[in-house]
Motif scaffolding. Structure first.
Motif, PDB file in Angstrom:
ATOM      1  N   PHE A 306     -51.265 -13.124 -46.374  1.00 23.55           N
ATOM      2  CA  PHE A 306     -50.325 -13.417 -45.294  1.00 23.55           C
ATOM      3  C   PHE A 306     -51.032 -14.133 -44.155  1.00 23.55           C
ATOM      4  O   PHE A 306     -50.500 -15.096 -43.578  1.00 23.55           O
ATOM      5  N   LEU A 307     -52.240 -13.710 -43.829  1.00 20.32           N
ATOM      6  CA  LEU A 307     -53.003 -14.369 -42.781  1.00 20.32           C
ATOM      7  C   LEU A 307     -53.366 -15.795 -43.196  1.00 20.32           C
ATOM      8  O   LEU A 307     -53.295 -16.734 -42.386  1.00 20.32           O
ATOM      9  N   THR A 308     -53.747 -15.968 -44.461  1.00 23.09           N
ATOM     10  CA  THR A 308     -54.039 -17.309 -44.961  1.00 23.09           C
ATOM     11  C   THR A 308     -52.801 -18.192 -44.935  1.00 23.09           C
ATOM     12  O   THR A 308     -52.874 -19.384 -44.616  1.00 23.09           O
ATOM     13  N   ALA A 309     -51.645 -17.603 -45.249  1.00 22.84           N
ATOM     14  CA  ALA A 309     -50.397 -18.365 -45.279  1.00 22.84           C
ATOM     15  C   ALA A 309     -50.038 -18.901 -43.897  1.00 22.84           C
ATOM     16  O   ALA A 309     -49.626 -20.064 -43.758  1.00 22.84           O
ATOM     17  N   ILE A 310     -50.183 -18.089 -42.867  1.00 26.13           N
ATOM     18  CA  ILE A 310     -49.835 -18.558 -41.521  1.00 26.13           C
ATOM     19  C   ILE A 310     -50.850 -19.587 -41.027  1.00 26.13           C
ATOM     20  O   ILE A 310     -50.515 -20.513 -40.284  1.00 26.13           O
ATOM     21  N   ARG A 311     -52.092 -19.461 -41.467  1.00 24.26           N
ATOM     22  CA  ARG A 311     -53.087 -20.475 -41.094  1.00 24.26           C
ATOM     23  C   ARG A 311     -52.799 -21.801 -41.789  1.00 24.26           C
ATOM     24  O   ARG A 311     -53.013 -22.868 -41.216  1.00 24.26           O
ATOM     25  N   LEU A 312     -52.309 -21.732 -43.019  1.00 22.44           N
ATOM     26  CA  LEU A 312     -51.928 -22.961 -43.711  1.00 22.44           C
ATOM     27  C   LEU A 312     -50.748 -23.633 -43.013  1.00 22.44           C
ATOM     28  O   LEU A 312     -50.714 -24.860 -42.874  1.00 22.44           O
ATOM     29  N   ALA A 313     -49.776 -22.830 -42.576  1.00 21.19           N
ATOM     30  CA  ALA A 313     -48.637 -23.395 -41.854  1.00 21.19           C
ATOM     31  C   ALA A 313     -49.088 -24.037 -40.550  1.00 21.19           C
ATOM     32  O   ALA A 313     -48.572 -25.089 -40.143  1.00 21.19           O
ATOM     33  N   SER A 314     -50.056 -23.427 -39.886  1.00 25.71           N
ATOM     34  CA  SER A 314     -50.599 -24.017 -38.656  1.00 25.71           C
ATOM     35  C   SER A 314     -51.384 -25.286 -38.961  1.00 25.71           C
ATOM     36  O   SER A 314     -51.385 -26.231 -38.163  1.00 25.71           O
ATOM     37  N   LEU A 315     -52.035 -25.302 -40.116  1.00 28.45           N
ATOM     38  CA  LEU A 315     -52.786 -26.492 -40.517  1.00 28.45           C
ATOM     39  C   LEU A 315     -51.876 -27.694 -40.718  1.00 28.45           C
ATOM     40  O   LEU A 315     -52.307 -28.841 -40.557  1.00 28.45           O
TER      41      LEU A 315
END
Length: 376
Positions: A306-315
């Protein structure tokens, strides 16, 4: 879920003794790097859009440039309004209540995340629809598509995204601090807030629908470009130019689709899964505090994802200007120029090398003849 006051007025902070370890080895340099990269890329894109917009007289180009500039502006404000808060929380040793003593900052962060996330997805869909109409039905597009319509569409997207993000403020849905405590977003678990499930599902459905629209329209555009390119086959200069432009556009659209799928699909799919299972990322805090069970290991894996997913969305906010504008206008053409230059240099180098070798062989032959002459 177990909570504690932590001395913050009207703020309930989840227990997270292992929060520093749970967040991984990521330091404050990560959000700083993302913010700087995003600001530089989107600012550069805005400058190029402004210069191109002033030069373009074709309203078809102006509409597309308006969409690109709006997307860059949306991503830029998204970075500027949220990244400083994340950096501050990292500097406060991941203690959100240290910088949010009133409890209102979490709602502000959630509104920003929802607004700029939805607007970016809607803008990508609007651009895909605009390009599909321009390629598949150019005559209708030329007669009906005006710059004023583009501006009205942009205003409608921004207003809708902002008003939708305000629903939790009006009592429909809820924003909550998310693991590992550096950001706030829509609550996906059980909540006493009215309409929380409806709000969370609607956000995820809007996002997935936007992705599907973007992908479908881009596929239509690529198909239309290829068909038109085949009808213009020949050795004329215009045919070669159309083939080059088609190749650039197809590469750009493929890049857009790849970036959107990679950056947004994990978060949207995981949101739906968490809503269905009625779990929230806040449970990651208590799970990390009590490790050891098999259920804990599974949930910890989901927390990391989940943390990786939100970082990808921010990317996605960082990659948008590159795949939409900078990649096409700068990198691709510069790469072609450099490739041609390297190719030409390689040819010249081979010619010079061969000339030098021929001269050296001739000198050796002359030397051998001179050395043999006394014995004759």
């Amino acid at each position: 879920m177990t909570t504690r006051d932590s001395g913050c007025t009207n703020v309930s902070i989840p227990i997270c003794e292992n929060k520093r370890n749970a967040s991984g080895s990521v330091s404050v340099g990560f959000p700083i790097t993302m913010m700087v990269t995003g600001v530089v890329g989107n600012s550069l894109a805005l400058i190029l859009v402004y210069i191109s917009y002033r030069k373009k007289e074709n309203r078809r180009k102006k509409s597309f440039l308006l969409f690109i500039g709006s997307l860059a502006l949306t991503d830029l404000f998204g970075q500027l309004l949220t990244s400083p808060i994340v950096i501050s929380v990292y500097l406060a040793d991941l203690k959100w209540c240290t910088i949010d003593t009133s409890g209102n900052l979490c709602a502000y962060f959630g509104v920003c995340m929802t607004t700029f996330g939805l607007c970016a997805l809607f803008l990508a869909s609007a651009m895909a629809i605009e390009r599909a109409m321009a390629i598949t039905n150019p005559h209708w597009y030329s007669n009906h598509m005006k710059t004023s319509i583009t501006k009205q569409t942009l205003a409608a997207i921004w207003c809708f995204g902002f008003l939708f993000a305000l629903l939790p403020i009006a009592g429909i849905g809820e924003y909550t601090n998310q693991w590992p405590g550096t950001w706030c977003f829509i609550r996906t678990g059980k909540s006493e807030a009215h309409g929380n499930v409806f709000f969370a599902i609607t956000f995820a459905v809007f996002g997935i629908f936007s992705l599907l629209v973007t992908l479908s329209c881009n596929v239509m555009t690529i198909r239309g470009l290829i068909i038109r390119c085949k009808t213009k086959t020949g050795a004329s200069q215009s045919s070669k130019q159309w083939e080059r432009l088609t190749t650039e556009t197809v590469i750009q659209l493929l890049g857009i689709m790849c970036v959107l799928i990679i950056c947004w699909s994990p978060l949207l799919v995981l949101l739906l899964r968490m809503i269905y299972n009625q779990v929230s990322s806040q449970e990651c805090n208590s799970t990390y505090a009590k490790p050891g069970t098999s259920q804990s290991k599974v949930l910890n894996l989901d927390c990391d994802f989940f943390l990786t997913a939100i970082r990808l969305a921010s990317l996605n906010q960082i990659l948008d200007p590159w795949v939409y504008l900078l990649f096409r206008e700068i990198l691709l053409r510069k790469f072609c120029i450099m490739a041609n230059a390297v190719s030409n240099c390689s040819v010249e180098d081979r010619k010079e090398t061969q000339t030098a070798l021929d001269a050296l062989n001739k000198q050796n032959q002359d030397g051998n003849n001179i050395c043999k002459s006394p014995s004759n």
